[in-house]
Design an enzyme around this catalytic site. Structure first.
Site, PDB file in Angstrom:
ATOM      1  N   LYS A 116      42.144  39.139  44.838  1.00  0.00           N
ATOM      2  CA  LYS A 116      43.079  40.201  45.220  1.00  0.00           C
ATOM      3  C   LYS A 116      43.704  39.909  46.577  1.00  0.00           C
ATOM      4  O   LYS A 116      44.926  39.963  46.744  1.00  0.00           O
ATOM      5  CB  LYS A 116      42.366  41.551  45.241  1.00  0.00           C
ATOM      6  N   ASP A 134      42.603  44.647  41.818  1.00  0.00           N
ATOM      7  CA  ASP A 134      41.338  45.166  42.320  1.00  0.00           C
ATOM      8  C   ASP A 134      40.761  46.129  41.289  1.00  0.00           C
ATOM      9  O   ASP A 134      41.215  46.166  40.146  1.00  0.00           O
ATOM     10  CB  ASP A 134      41.541  45.848  43.681  1.00  0.00           C
TER      11      ASP A 134
END
Length: 203
Positions: A116, A134
């Protein structure tokens, strides 16, 4: 489901989504590390405090840890992040000639940098096409029926296969805010959701 319609509605719902103060690669990298498990307002404040004093790997590697901690103490796990920031600065200087790497394989070698964070750096610092996934993006993409996946990595792959590249950089920002405020892991606010007529869980 039209991803264009989803993102348009979420964009109208959250017009003040988080943006980086500038697109310098080192700034984006450190700010994203600071943002982990931290609200946007606290991240912005900590990043502003930190970069007023230290704005390069050279300055941070020589900075006293206590001073860094005092500048970023409003973010979650600030002591851990202080150590990571120092370590990241050292690796960038020692292994990458002082430059933040612009590819995901090298970014993932930095401490505290997962996919991420790496994808955020690629998107906002280097203007490369990437999707930062995420827990919010993973959960919401599955709830909306956009993907049927078990892991964030699988979600990233599936979204890349189905979402137009021009929309990739909007997904994380909007889904994170949506996941924090409405489509929460527990007790989602379905009655007031702007996507309740599109969500397969409610149709």
């Amino acid at each position: 489901m039209s991803i264009e319609k989803v993102l348009k509605r979420l964009g109208n719902e959250y017009p003040d989504i988080f943006y980086y103060q500038n697109n310098d690669p080192f700034y984006v990298l450190i700010t994203t590390v600071l943002s982990q498990r931290t609200r946007d307002s606290e991240t912005n404040s900590a990043a502003e405090n930190l970069f007023k004093q230290f704005n390069s790997p050279e300055e941070l590697i020589n900075a006293d840890e206590d001073e860094i901690e005092s500048l970023i103490k409003n973010v979650g796990f600030y002591r851990v992040k202080t150590h990571r920031i120092k370590y990241i600065s050292g690796m960038i200087l020692d292994e990458y000639n002082g430059q933040v790497p612009d590819n995901i394989n090298d970014l993932l070698k930095l401490p505290g940098v997962g996919r991420k964070t790496a994808n955020c750096v690629l998107t906002y610092a280097f203007c490369k096409k990437a999707i930062a996934v995420d827990t919010h993006v993973h959960r919401i993409s599955n709830r909306l029926g956009m993907v049927d996946t078990k892991t964030p990595e699988q979600t990233e792959d599936e979204l890349k296969n189905t979402v137009p590249e021009s929309l990739w950089n909007q997904i994380n920002e909007l889904f994170v805010r949506f996941g924090q405020n409405t489509c929460r892991p527990v007790s989602p606010k379905c009655d007031s959701c702007v996507l309740n007529d599109l969500c397969p869980k409610l149709i």
